[in-house]
Design a protein around this motif. Structure first.
Motif, PDB file in Angstrom:
ATOM      1  N   LEU A  52       0.923  -1.253   0.043  1.00 57.36           N
ATOM      2  CA  LEU A  52       0.224  -0.043  -0.257  1.00 57.36           C
ATOM      3  C   LEU A  52       0.952   1.159   0.004  1.00 57.36           C
ATOM      4  O   LEU A  52       2.324   1.151   0.299  1.00 57.36           O
ATOM      5  CB  LEU A  52      -0.908   0.053   1.262  1.00 57.36           C
ATOM      6  CG  LEU A  52      -1.753  -1.335   1.341  1.00 57.36           C
ATOM      7  CD1 LEU A  52      -2.328  -0.821   2.463  1.00 57.36           C
ATOM      8  CD2 LEU A  52      -2.309  -1.293   0.400  1.00 57.36           C
ATOM      9  N   LEU A  85       3.194   2.380   3.168  1.00 57.45           N
ATOM     10  CA  LEU A  85       2.660   1.468   4.359  1.00 57.45           C
ATOM     11  C   LEU A  85       3.970   0.255   4.218  1.00 57.45           C
ATOM     12  O   LEU A  85       4.245   0.873   6.006  1.00 57.45           O
ATOM     13  CB  LEU A  85       2.151  -0.071   4.036  1.00 57.45           C
ATOM     14  CG  LEU A  85       1.670  -0.566   4.879  1.00 57.45           C
ATOM     15  CD1 LEU A  85       0.941  -0.385   6.382  1.00 57.45           C
ATOM     16  CD2 LEU A  85       0.764  -1.816   3.735  1.00 57.45           C
ATOM     17  N   THR A 118       3.421   8.695  -0.154  1.00 55.60           N
ATOM     18  CA  THR A 118       2.495   8.996   0.413  1.00 55.60           C
ATOM     19  C   THR A 118       1.174   8.939  -0.595  1.00 55.60           C
ATOM     20  O   THR A 118       0.796   8.847  -1.296  1.00 55.60           O
ATOM     21  CB  THR A 118       2.241  10.283   1.207  1.00 55.60           C
ATOM     22  OG1 THR A 118       0.737  10.069   2.497  1.00 55.60           O
ATOM     23  CG2 THR A 118       1.755  11.311   0.311  1.00 55.60           C
ATOM     24  N   TYR A 119      -0.009   8.129   0.302  1.00 58.17           N
ATOM     25  CA  TYR A 119      -1.167   8.553  -0.272  1.00 58.17           C
ATOM     26  C   TYR A 119      -1.978   9.417  -1.123  1.00 58.17           C
ATOM     27  O   TYR A 119      -1.943  10.772  -0.756  1.00 58.17           O
ATOM     28  CB  TYR A 119      -2.166   7.592  -0.152  1.00 58.17           C
ATOM     29  CG  TYR A 119      -3.573   7.253  -0.088  1.00 58.17           C
ATOM     30  CD1 TYR A 119      -4.401   6.149  -1.312  1.00 58.17           C
ATOM     31  CD2 TYR A 119      -4.632   8.127  -0.185  1.00 58.17           C
ATOM     32  CE1 TYR A 119      -4.972   6.115  -1.009  1.00 58.17           C
ATOM     33  CE2 TYR A 119      -6.155   8.047  -0.756  1.00 58.17           C
ATOM     34  CZ  TYR A 119      -5.841   6.740  -1.433  1.00 58.17           C
ATOM     35  OH  TYR A 119      -7.743   7.146  -1.854  1.00 58.17           O
ATOM     36  N   HIS A 159      -2.692  -6.969   5.076  1.00 56.64           N
ATOM     37  CA  HIS A 159      -2.974  -4.972   5.418  1.00 56.64           C
ATOM     38  C   HIS A 159      -4.548  -5.380   3.623  1.00 56.64           C
ATOM     39  O   HIS A 159      -5.754  -5.047   3.481  1.00 56.64           O
ATOM     40  CB  HIS A 159      -2.128  -4.318   4.876  1.00 56.64           C
ATOM     41  CG  HIS A 159      -1.298  -4.839   3.427  1.00 56.64           C
ATOM     42  ND1 HIS A 159       0.558  -5.511   3.069  1.00 56.64           N
ATOM     43  CD2 HIS A 159      -1.414  -4.812   1.724  1.00 56.64           C
ATOM     44  CE1 HIS A 159       0.470  -5.593   2.062  1.00 56.64           C
ATOM     45  NE2 HIS A 159      -0.540  -5.628   1.434  1.00 56.64           N
ATOM     46  N   GLU A 180      -7.924   3.130   2.263  1.00 59.58           N
ATOM     47  CA  GLU A 180      -6.682   2.091   1.849  1.00 59.58           C
ATOM     48  C   GLU A 180      -5.163   3.054   3.432  1.00 59.58           C
ATOM     49  O   GLU A 180      -4.815   2.552   3.980  1.00 59.58           O
ATOM     50  CB  GLU A 180      -5.987   2.498   1.355  1.00 59.58           C
ATOM     51  CG  GLU A 180      -4.132   2.116   0.406  1.00 59.58           C
ATOM     52  CD  GLU A 180      -3.774   2.507  -0.291  1.00 59.58           C
ATOM     53  OE1 GLU A 180      -2.954   2.395  -0.837  1.00 59.58           O
ATOM     54  OE2 GLU A 180      -4.577   2.580  -1.393  1.00 59.58           O
ATOM     55  N   ILE A 238      -3.282   1.573   6.725  1.00 56.55           N
ATOM     56  CA  ILE A 238      -1.756   2.643   6.616  1.00 56.55           C
ATOM     57  C   ILE A 238      -1.991   3.095   7.549  1.00 56.55           C
ATOM     58  O   ILE A 238      -0.532   3.089   8.146  1.00 56.55           O
ATOM     59  CB  ILE A 238      -1.240   4.111   4.960  1.00 56.55           C
ATOM     60  CG1 ILE A 238      -2.111   2.906   3.623  1.00 56.55           C
ATOM     61  CG2 ILE A 238      -0.383   4.000   5.215  1.00 56.55           C
ATOM     62  CD1 ILE A 238      -1.597   3.779   2.419  1.00 56.55           C
ATOM     63  N   TRP A 277       1.103   2.362  10.760  1.00 55.53           N
ATOM     64  CA  TRP A 277       2.115   3.016  11.224  1.00 55.53           C
ATOM     65  C   TRP A 277       2.023   3.805  13.047  1.00 55.53           C
ATOM     66  O   TRP A 277       3.062   3.477  13.590  1.00 55.53           O
ATOM     67  CB  TRP A 277       1.632   5.178  10.939  1.00 55.53           C
ATOM     68  CG  TRP A 277       1.962   4.425   9.388  1.00 55.53           C
ATOM     69  CD1 TRP A 277       2.940   3.935   8.181  1.00 55.53           C
ATOM     70  CD2 TRP A 277       2.314   5.800   8.428  1.00 55.53           C
ATOM     71  NE1 TRP A 277       3.227   3.970   7.155  1.00 55.53           N
ATOM     72  CE2 TRP A 277       2.450   4.984   7.137  1.00 55.53           C
ATOM     73  CE3 TRP A 277       1.470   6.978   8.731  1.00 55.53           C
ATOM     74  CZ2 TRP A 277       2.304   6.066   5.742  1.00 55.53           C
ATOM     75  CZ3 TRP A 277       1.570   8.195   7.223  1.00 55.53           C
ATOM     76  CH2 TRP A 277       2.382   7.837   6.108  1.00 55.53           C
TER      77      TRP A 277
END
Length: 360
Positions: A197, A200, A258-259, A325, A335, A339, A343
């Motif tokens: 992900l 992730l 990053t997403y 995940h 998602e 993530i 974390w």
């Protein structure tokens, strides 16, 4: 490299003497690696896009991942460039520990690069065949483990130290080679499984690397080691520069990863970073602490093992999909939620790992 230059300049300008301190060079390692990643990142992403080096997405995975198809991958090469350059610039290059972790990173990075190249460039969905991937990982793992064993100057280097228990040491002798091999190769593949992900895998890697850097500094200082009742391993303090470079490079890469991700790490990054963490833990004699702090990596690996074993033995799956995940995604978790929660778990586990230094 810059350490040698600063020592030379310190003869004429006293202020340059500050660079002899590990803490200062560690900070510079973070800044340098992050700057390299942030500066080179946009150019690398453009080139990957231009050459259409994009990620292929599994059709049987979460539907939300289909939109990720074509996102540039092999971005882990950026991380490795930043780590290696920063390490070589700020480390004492006469220290053998520095070269061990650098070489491990390069070997496993090369294995990952070949795997990614075959998948993305040659359009071979299988990439590097599993038997050859594990063969070359084993060559690297056994090679480094054997080198460390042959150059061990005391039983401290080959002992297994258990946290929370004062004085609990198991002298592994020649079995150290096998143990070190499994730590390095296992860690490499665990990080690779986690890298599924956006962001992730990289932030847990950053957090664990930062903690290992602190431990490396302490184990390399005889006074701190005696006070904390941890093994003293001469010269390991220099590894803080390498760990700091992982932190800087990882944060720089996370800027783009990053997403929603602009670039993926790929095997070239995940295999190398996992092996690097394992090698550092072996050198500083804190493998069990790595197991604790890297609990997310362990959980991801165990979920795959459990899923495969359950399906082969009973024909049933324990999880909706492995690694775990994806299980949470298929349960309906967005998602970003998966993530960030992973974390948070890593932050807690890293703090527990650091607590083992004092609770003996």
């Amino acid at each position: 490299m810059l350490l040698w230059l600063s020592d030379l300049l310190a003869n004429y300008i006293g202020g340059f003497g500050v660079f002899k301190y590990l803490t200062v060079r560690g900070i510079m390692g973070v800044i340098t690696a992050m700057a390299i990643a942030l500066i080179l990142g946009p150019t690398m992403i453009r080139r990957l896009n231009y050459h259409q080096i994009g990620q292929s997405v599994r059709n049987d995975g979460p539907a939300s991942h289909l939109s990720k198809s074509g996102t540039p991958t092999m971005g882990g090469a950026l991380i490795l460039v930043a780590i290696i350059l920063s390490t070589l610039l700020w480390s004492d290059l006469s220290n053998s520990h520095v070269w061990v972790v650098v070489i491990v990173t390069l070997i496993f990075g090369a294995v990952g690069w070949i795997d990614d190249y075959r998948k993305v460039i040659e359009k071979n969905s299988k990439g590097l065949p599993a038997r050859w991937k594990y063969f070359w990982q084993s060559v690297g793992g056994f090679g480094v483990a054997t080198f460390l064993y042959m150059n061990a100057d005391s039983n401290v280097v080959t002992g297994l130290y258990l946290p929370f228990i004062n004085g609990m040491v198991v002298d592994m002798g020649i079995f150290f080679i096998v143990f070190a091999y499994f730590v390095i190769v296992g860690s490499s593949n665990a990080v690779n499984l986690t890298d599924g992900l956006d962001g992730l895998a990289i932030l847990p890697t950053v957090l664990v690397a930062g903690a290992l850097g602190i431990i490396a500094y302490l184990t390399g200082n005889i006074k701190f080691a005696e006070y904390l009742l941890i093994p003293y391993v001469q010269g390991t303090g220099e590894i803080i520069i390498f760990c700091a470079s992982i932190v800087g490079a990882g944060l720089g890469f996370l800027w783009f990863n990053t997403y929603p991700a602009q670039v993926f790490m790929g095997d070239v990054g995940a295999l190398a970073l996992g092996a690097a963490l394992g090698a550092v833990a072996v050198i500083i004699r804190h493998e069990v602490v790595l197991f604790i702090m890297g609990g997310v990596f362990v959980m991801e690996t165990l979920s795959v093992v459990i899923q495969v074993a359950s399906f082969k033995l009973t024909g049933k799956r324990v999880f909706r999909m492995a690694p775990i995940h994806h299980h949470f995604e298929l349960k309906g978790w967005p998602e970003p939620r998966v993530i960030v929660r992973f974390w948070i778990i890593t932050v807690v586990l890293v703090l527990i790992g650091l607590a083992t230094l004092k609770i003996r």
